[in-house]
Design a protein around this motif. Structure first.
Motif, PDB file in Angstrom:
ATOM      1  N   ILE A  10       0.842  -1.357   0.035  1.00 56.87           N
ATOM      2  CA  ILE A  10      -0.226  -0.129   0.140  1.00 56.87           C
ATOM      3  C   ILE A  10       0.642   1.236  -0.055  1.00 56.87           C
ATOM      4  O   ILE A  10       0.628   2.136  -0.807  1.00 56.87           O
ATOM      5  CB  ILE A  10      -0.906   0.036   1.275  1.00 56.87           C
ATOM      6  N   LEU A  11       1.822   1.113   0.735  1.00 54.55           N
ATOM      7  CA  LEU A  11       2.702   2.340   0.962  1.00 54.55           C
ATOM      8  C   LEU A  11       3.493   2.655  -0.460  1.00 54.55           C
ATOM      9  O   LEU A  11       3.595   4.038  -0.914  1.00 54.55           O
ATOM     10  CB  LEU A  11       3.864   2.120   2.037  1.00 54.55           C
ATOM     11  N   SER A  12       3.873   1.650  -1.142  1.00 50.32           N
ATOM     12  CA  SER A  12       4.466   1.614  -2.500  1.00 50.32           C
ATOM     13  C   SER A  12       3.565   2.079  -3.591  1.00 50.32           C
ATOM     14  O   SER A  12       3.989   2.717  -4.545  1.00 50.32           O
ATOM     15  CB  SER A  12       5.077   0.177  -3.067  1.00 50.32           C
ATOM     16  N   VAL A  13       2.216   1.908  -3.291  1.00 50.51           N
ATOM     17  CA  VAL A  13       1.462   2.193  -4.257  1.00 50.51           C
ATOM     18  C   VAL A  13       1.098   3.939  -4.081  1.00 50.51           C
ATOM     19  O   VAL A  13       1.073   4.645  -5.106  1.00 50.51           O
ATOM     20  CB  VAL A  13      -0.203   1.728  -4.008  1.00 50.51           C
ATOM     21  N   LEU A  14       1.141   4.454  -2.946  1.00 49.57           N
ATOM     22  CA  LEU A  14       0.844   5.755  -2.429  1.00 49.57           C
ATOM     23  C   LEU A  14       2.175   6.400  -3.062  1.00 49.57           C
ATOM     24  O   LEU A  14       1.807   7.685  -3.400  1.00 49.57           O
ATOM     25  CB  LEU A  14       0.802   5.857  -0.841  1.00 49.57           C
ATOM     26  N   TYR A  15       3.265   6.104  -2.902  1.00 49.84           N
ATOM     27  CA  TYR A  15       4.476   6.984  -3.344  1.00 49.84           C
ATOM     28  C   TYR A  15       5.911   5.843  -3.386  1.00 49.84           C
ATOM     29  O   TYR A  15       5.992   5.005  -2.309  1.00 49.84           O
ATOM     30  CB  TYR A  15       4.853   7.741  -2.201  1.00 49.84           C
ATOM     31  N   LEU A  18       8.316   4.259  -0.638  1.00 45.31           N
ATOM     32  CA  LEU A  18       7.808   4.114   0.877  1.00 45.31           C
ATOM     33  C   LEU A  18       7.809   2.718   1.421  1.00 45.31           C
ATOM     34  O   LEU A  18       8.137   2.533   2.478  1.00 45.31           O
ATOM     35  CB  LEU A  18       6.448   4.772   1.179  1.00 45.31           C
ATOM     36  N   GLY A  19       7.342   2.123   0.489  1.00 45.99           N
ATOM     37  CA  GLY A  19       7.218   0.389   1.087  1.00 45.99           C
ATOM     38  C   GLY A  19       8.802  -0.041   1.320  1.00 45.99           C
ATOM     39  O   GLY A  19       9.023  -1.105   2.204  1.00 45.99           O
ATOM     40  N   GLN A  20       9.647   0.428   0.639  1.00 48.71           N
ATOM     41  CA  GLN A  20      11.092  -0.066   1.084  1.00 48.71           C
ATOM     42  C   GLN A  20      11.539   0.557   2.144  1.00 48.71           C
ATOM     43  O   GLN A  20      12.294   0.003   3.009  1.00 48.71           O
ATOM     44  CB  GLN A  20      12.129   0.300  -0.444  1.00 48.71           C
ATOM     45  N   LEU A  21      11.219   1.704   2.345  1.00 49.74           N
ATOM     46  CA  LEU A  21      11.383   2.398   3.699  1.00 49.74           C
ATOM     47  C   LEU A  21      10.729   1.528   4.698  1.00 49.74           C
ATOM     48  O   LEU A  21      11.515   1.404   5.792  1.00 49.74           O
ATOM     49  CB  LEU A  21      11.103   3.808   3.707  1.00 49.74           C
ATOM     50  N   PHE A  31      16.550   6.001  -2.974  1.00 46.03           N
ATOM     51  CA  PHE A  31      16.658   5.958  -4.453  1.00 46.03           C
ATOM     52  C   PHE A  31      15.459   6.161  -5.046  1.00 46.03           C
ATOM     53  O   PHE A  31      15.108   6.938  -6.067  1.00 46.03           O
ATOM     54  CB  PHE A  31      17.621   4.931  -4.784  1.00 46.03           C
ATOM     55  N   LEU A  32      14.655   5.148  -4.775  1.00 46.25           N
ATOM     56  CA  LEU A  32      13.061   5.096  -5.566  1.00 46.25           C
ATOM     57  C   LEU A  32      12.412   6.483  -5.271  1.00 46.25           C
ATOM     58  O   LEU A  32      11.617   6.743  -6.134  1.00 46.25           O
ATOM     59  CB  LEU A  32      12.408   3.932  -5.113  1.00 46.25           C
ATOM     60  N   MET A  33      12.512   6.903  -4.074  1.00 53.39           N
ATOM     61  CA  MET A  33      11.737   8.261  -3.739  1.00 53.39           C
ATOM     62  C   MET A  33      12.250   9.393  -4.599  1.00 53.39           C
ATOM     63  O   MET A  33      11.603  10.196  -5.100  1.00 53.39           O
ATOM     64  CB  MET A  33      11.929   8.672  -2.444  1.00 53.39           C
ATOM     65  N   ALA A  34      13.548   9.325  -4.834  1.00 56.40           N
ATOM     66  CA  ALA A  34      14.147  10.490  -5.669  1.00 56.40           C
ATOM     67  C   ALA A  34      13.771  10.455  -7.388  1.00 56.40           C
ATOM     68  O   ALA A  34      13.464  11.267  -7.907  1.00 56.40           O
ATOM     69  CB  ALA A  34      15.826  10.311  -5.704  1.00 56.40           C
ATOM     70  N   VAL A  35      13.926   9.006  -7.719  1.00 52.27           N
ATOM     71  CA  VAL A  35      13.192   8.938  -8.923  1.00 52.27           C
ATOM     72  C   VAL A  35      11.986   9.070  -9.227  1.00 52.27           C
ATOM     73  O   VAL A  35      11.548   9.962 -10.189  1.00 52.27           O
ATOM     74  CB  VAL A  35      13.543   7.265  -9.280  1.00 52.27           C
ATOM     75  N   ASN A  36      11.213   9.051  -8.299  1.00 52.86           N
ATOM     76  CA  ASN A  36       9.727   9.191  -8.389  1.00 52.86           C
ATOM     77  C   ASN A  36       9.439  10.834  -8.225  1.00 52.86           C
ATOM     78  O   ASN A  36       8.569  11.357  -9.206  1.00 52.86           O
ATOM     79  CB  ASN A  36       8.866   8.630  -7.143  1.00 52.86           C
ATOM     80  N   MET A 102       7.184  -2.610 -10.855  1.00 55.39           N
ATOM     81  CA  MET A 102       8.195  -3.369 -10.108  1.00 55.39           C
ATOM     82  C   MET A 102       8.485  -2.793  -8.844  1.00 55.39           C
ATOM     83  O   MET A 102       8.617  -3.557  -7.682  1.00 55.39           O
ATOM     84  CB  MET A 102       9.808  -3.210 -11.122  1.00 55.39           C
ATOM     85  N   ASN A 103       8.384  -1.707  -8.457  1.00 54.93           N
ATOM     86  CA  ASN A 103       8.609  -1.284  -7.087  1.00 54.93           C
ATOM     87  C   ASN A 103       7.547  -1.687  -6.111  1.00 54.93           C
ATOM     88  O   ASN A 103       7.876  -2.160  -4.962  1.00 54.93           O
ATOM     89  CB  ASN A 103       8.531   0.332  -7.051  1.00 54.93           C
ATOM     90  N   ILE A 104       6.232  -1.856  -6.673  1.00 55.65           N
ATOM     91  CA  ILE A 104       5.283  -2.543  -5.606  1.00 55.65           C
ATOM     92  C   ILE A 104       5.290  -3.873  -5.392  1.00 55.65           C
ATOM     93  O   ILE A 104       5.294  -4.333  -4.386  1.00 55.65           O
ATOM     94  CB  ILE A 104       3.670  -2.254  -6.263  1.00 55.65           C
ATOM     95  N   ARG A 105       5.815  -4.534  -6.562  1.00 53.94           N
ATOM     96  CA  ARG A 105       6.240  -6.155  -6.443  1.00 53.94           C
ATOM     97  C   ARG A 105       7.268  -6.182  -5.443  1.00 53.94           C
ATOM     98  O   ARG A 105       7.094  -7.185  -4.511  1.00 53.94           O
ATOM     99  CB  ARG A 105       6.310  -6.707  -7.648  1.00 53.94           C
TER     100      ARG A 105
END
Length: 437
Positions: A10-15, A18-21, A31-36, A102-105
């Motif tokens: 859910i967190l990865s869907v929102l931004y 966030l799921g990785q954090l 890194f993914l947050m910066a890409v986003n 891929m981030n969500i998965r």
């Protein structure tokens, strides 16, 4: 039990990130947050404009206005630039969506590991996994992106042009806008007399040319290869060298030399004919003779290719098959019909199909030898020896008929793809894949 995987997803869907954090993968998450963040910075002002540009192709034409008694040029929308920039933005957005999924998965799978009581991979393990097991995917991603933007996107752009009215003189930006017209271009190509007469005539000659050019070079190569490899022929290496020379010389040079040799007024061939009292032939100026000439010249440059291929196949045929045929009293023609020809056809079936498809698009021979000429007054921007591909070239570069050339390009693709697939599926190489195993 499944608390971590659900929260991480859910967190990865929102931004993104966030799921990785949440899964305590801080470097990956940041890194993914910066890409986003970079993606949002790019897409927020550009994505809507890209969609608007592709859908409308612009709404304002270039013009002039009087400001303080001075005529000022006012820039308008450039339909083609809007289409290209819109496609680029949409392709980048598609890549972004793939990364987002891929981030969500990734967050979900890592959360699942935490639910099982396992520790998520830290930065060192993730880096080792990326540069180890997944390294081929990482390296393949670079050329894949290149293919996406340098091959697939131009093809889509060309296809889209066929459904517009992008043509000279009335719809060339920035002076005028380009509009979507649906299948009107294809309808004009097939129904308007000026276009349809040219299309069906050029299409007919293209198919005739492809069949004759393929058959003459293929069976000519078989004949030369069999003659050179005959038992009674001496100096085989010398003969191979002589017959391979036309292939070794760059085709550009060969065709330009041939163009001079077949010159109707000053060419050596007509001079020799005149010397023997046979008169001069209109090799490149008469529609029929010009077609005969391009077929002859194509045999000169094409037979060596088939010859080399057939020679390799002849050496692979088991000798005991010929010995058994000799014992049975088979003649030379019977051995060729029963043993040699089936092996050649089986081994070269796919290649023969490729040669046929290549001859449909054989731009070099026609363009360099005749330039599609002689001129035919009944044709629209085409000559008597033009193929569809050379006609497309003239429509694009010489006459700015971009929508019509795009439609012809689509038709060429459909013809080549359909004939190639149909022919290959009917070939013995496709039906009997286990024959040589």
């Amino acid at each position: 039990m499944n608390r971590h995987r659900g929260i991480a997803a859910i967190l990865s869907v929102l931004y993104m990130g966030l799921g990785q954090l949440y899964n305590r993968q801080f470097v990956k998450g940041l890194f993914l947050m910066a890409v986003n963040a970079a993606a949002l910075f790019y897409f927020i002002p550009n994505l809507g404009k890209a969609i608007w540009g592709v859908v409308t192709l612009g709404t304002k034409t270039q013009g002039f206005e009087i400001v303080n008694k001075v005529t000022v040029r006012v820039e308008g929308d450039h339909s083609i630039y809007l289409l290209i920039s819109g496609l680029i933005t949409l392709f980048v957005f598609a890549i972004y969506l793939v990364i987002y999924i891929m981030n969500i998965r990734d967050a979900y799978r890592t959360g699942a590991l935490r639910d099982k009581g396992e520790q998520p991979a830290d930065f060192k393990k993730s880096w080792a996994h990326l540069t180890g097991r997944n390294f081929p995917y990482l390296m393949l991603a670079i050329p894949a992106i290149g293919v996406l933007f340098l091959t697939i996107m131009p093809i889509i752009f060309m296809v889209m042009l066929a459904f517009t009215n992008y043509a000279s003189p009335n719809h060339i930006p920035p002076k005028a806008l380009v509009d979507w017209v649906g299948f009107e271009t294809f309808a004009n190509l097939l129904t308007l007399k000026t276009w349809s007469r040219t299309f069906f005539s050029v299409f007919t000659w293209t198919i005739i040319w492809a069949v004759i050019a393929t058959a003459t070079t293929y069976f000519g190569g078989i004949l030369v290869a069999l003659l050179v490899e005959s038992k009674g022929v001496r100096f085989k290496k010398l003969w191979r060298t002589i017959f391979i020379l036309p292939y070794a010389i760059p085709q550009l040079i060969s065709l330009l030399v041939m163009r001079n040799l077949f010159n109707g007024q000053f060419g050596p061939i007509n001079q020799y004919l005149s010397y023997f009292g046979l008169g001069k032939l209109p090799w490149l100026t008469d529609p029929i003779w010009a077609k005969v000439t391009v077929i002859i010249v194509n045999m000169w440059v094409g037979i060596p290719v088939s010859m080399v291929l057939i020679m390799g196949i002849l050496t692979a045929i088991p000798k005991d098959m010929y010995e058994a045929a000799d014992v049975d009293g088979a003649t030379g023609f019977q051995k060729f019909k029963i043993i040699t020809l089936p092996f050649i056809l089986f081994s070269t079936g796919p290649v023969l199909i490729m040669q046929f498809a290549g001859n449909i698009n054989n731009f070099n021979v026609i363009f360099l030898l005749t330039n599609g000429d002689p001129v035919n007054g009944k044709y629209q921007f085409a000559g008597s020896t033009d193929l569809l591909v050379t006609w497309l070239y003239k429509l694009t570069l010489n006459n700015s008929q971009f929508n019509m050339s795009s439609a012809i390009g689509i038709i060429i693709f459909l013809i080549v793809a359909s004939l190639s697939i149909w022919s290959y599926r009917r070939s013995k190489a496709y039906k009997e894949e286990d024959m040589i195993q």
